[in-house]
Write an enzyme that holds these catalytic residues in place. Structure first.
Site, PDB file in Angstrom:
ATOM      1  N   GLY A  11       0.556  -0.766  -0.124  1.00  0.00           N
ATOM      2  CA  GLY A  11      -0.180   0.017   0.250  1.00  0.00           C
ATOM      3  C   GLY A  11       1.227   1.139  -0.332  1.00  0.00           C
ATOM      4  NE  ARG A  72      -3.862  -5.835  -3.382  1.00  0.00           N
ATOM      5  CZ  ARG A  72      -3.397  -6.042  -1.914  1.00  0.00           C
ATOM      6  NH1 ARG A  72      -2.632  -6.807  -1.251  1.00  0.00           N
ATOM      7  NH2 ARG A  72      -4.766  -5.502  -0.831  1.00  0.00           N
ATOM      8  CG  ASP A 103       3.813  -7.781   7.367  1.00  0.00           C
ATOM      9  OD1 ASP A 103       3.226  -9.406   6.632  1.00  0.00           O
ATOM     10  OD2 ASP A 103       4.262  -8.049   8.772  1.00  0.00           O
ATOM     11  CB  THR A 125       3.200   0.496   6.038  1.00  0.00           C
ATOM     12  OG1 THR A 125       1.690   0.609   6.894  1.00  0.00           O
ATOM     13  CG2 THR A 125       3.960   0.326   7.366  1.00  0.00           C
ATOM     14  CG  ASP A 127      -1.338  -0.688   8.328  1.00  0.00           C
ATOM     15  OD1 ASP A 127      -1.769   0.293   7.978  1.00  0.00           O
ATOM     16  OD2 ASP A 127      -0.393  -1.729   6.956  1.00  0.00           O
ATOM     17  CG  ASP A 129       1.662  -2.893  10.145  1.00  0.00           C
ATOM     18  OD1 ASP A 129       2.397  -2.644   9.902  1.00  0.00           O
ATOM     19  OD2 ASP A 129       1.300  -3.445   9.851  1.00  0.00           O
ATOM     20  NE  ARG A 171      -1.112  -5.536   7.187  1.00  0.00           N
ATOM     21  CZ  ARG A 171      -0.633  -6.719   7.578  1.00  0.00           C
ATOM     22  NH1 ARG A 171      -0.950  -7.198   6.756  1.00  0.00           N
ATOM     23  NH2 ARG A 171       0.327  -6.627   8.129  1.00  0.00           N
TER      24      ARG A 171
END
Length: 319
Positions: A11, A72, A103, A125, A127, A129, A171
């Site tokens: 993303g 992707r 990730d 990202t 996120d 994370d 996420r």
């Protein structure tokens, strides 16, 4: 080390362009050639690779998204796909690779590392994370986007005396919801890292009504459930109707903040320094405002940690 490649994957996140710029210009500054790999791992497999000059990354530091684009690529998860990617790197005589992403992107970088190829991961990202770094590129910009939306939603919530649920991305991590909830003054924050307690949420909402509270904002992380699902649960338990706002992909876009531009520039440049020093198989990050690097294979085995002190503070301040 004569040639360095760079790709963005997964993303998109605001600040990715600033990171690409840093990698390209840092490489050129040190007398290396820089190659952009377009469309992430898909472009690596198909050989969508072009040499980049200093001017190739001009006027992009302020732009959201990624000029290298992303895609992707399930094929790269296979040994055959990874072999094709490595063959392209050898074909273009690229000696080291910088991977900017989250990730899934790191897992691709890990695979390349395990094949013996020098690779450095840069955390990009919204996120937040990625283990081994306090902040990822894009998180601060996305956070400000969410807060801006919450501020606007609060105006309507107050005017119409309604309760609003705001669903945010992230996420399986609750960082974006938590930070936006505290900074935006949300009355309730629902995150994956804390088991959902609907009874506690019910009590909080009803107590607010009892003391004359006319509206409230509830931030729900997508990793828990959708905003609409949560609204149904609230209605079943309390009889209170809520309005739902799903912010969606707008959180990924926009011009990166100064914080993200600085972070991306520092991390991108550090990735090149590591490759120049012969240190492949690493990932860069920031801890206590100091740049750090760590083994990318080990990093992926570490759990993501959310600062629960911030979570507790949010509850104390939203009484």
């Amino acid at each position: 080390m004569k040639r360095i490649g760079v790709l963005t994957s997964g993303g998109d996140a605001p600040g990715m362009n600033a990171a690409v710029r840093a990698v390209v210009r840092k490489a050129i500054y040190h007398g290396l050639e820089a190659y952009g790999i377009y469309q992430g791992y898909q472009g690596l497999i198909t050989g969508n690779i072009q040499q980049m000059e200093a001017g190739s990354v001009g006027d992009i530091i302020h732009r959201g998204g990624t000029i290298l684009r992303s895609a992707r690529c399930p094929e790269f998860q296979s040994a055959e796909g990874q072999k094709k990617g490595l063959e392209q790197l050898e074909k273009y005589e690229i000696d080291g690779l910088v991977v900017i992403g989250g990730d899934g992107s790191y897992r691709g970088a890990k695979a390349i590392t395990e094949l013996g190829y020098p690779c450095v991961g840069v955390p990009g990202t919204i996120d937040n994370d990625i283990p081994g770094t306090e902040f990822t590129i894009g998180f601060d910009t996305a956070l400000n986007t969410v807060i801006d939306a919450v501020d606007k939603i609060r105006d309507t919530a107050s005017s119409h005396e309604r309760n609003f649920i705001v669903e945010v991305m992230g996420r399986n991590a609750g960082d974006l919801a938590l930070w936006a909830g505290l900074a935006g003054g949300a009355e309730t924050i629902v995150i994956p890292e804390d088991p959902i307690d609907m009874e506690s949420i019910k009590v909080r909402l009803l107590k607010g009504l009892e003391r004359g509270k006319k509206h409230s904002i509830i931030i729900v992380a997508e990793g828990v459930m959708s905003g609409n699902e949560f609204a149904e649960k609230v209605k079943e338990l309390t009889g209170i109707e809520t309005r739902v706002s799903v912010l969606g992909h707008m959180q990924r876009g926009g011009s990166p903040t100064a914080v993200d531009r600085m972070l991306a520039s520092r991390l991108g440049a550090r990735a090149v320094e590591l490759l120049l020093a012969g240190k492949g198989g690493r990932a860069v990050g920031i801890e206590r405002n100091e740049l750090v690097d760590y083994d990318i294979i080990e990093a992926l085995s570490l759990p993501h940690k959310l600062d629960l002190d911030i979570y507790r503070l949010s509850k104390e301040l939203s009484i």
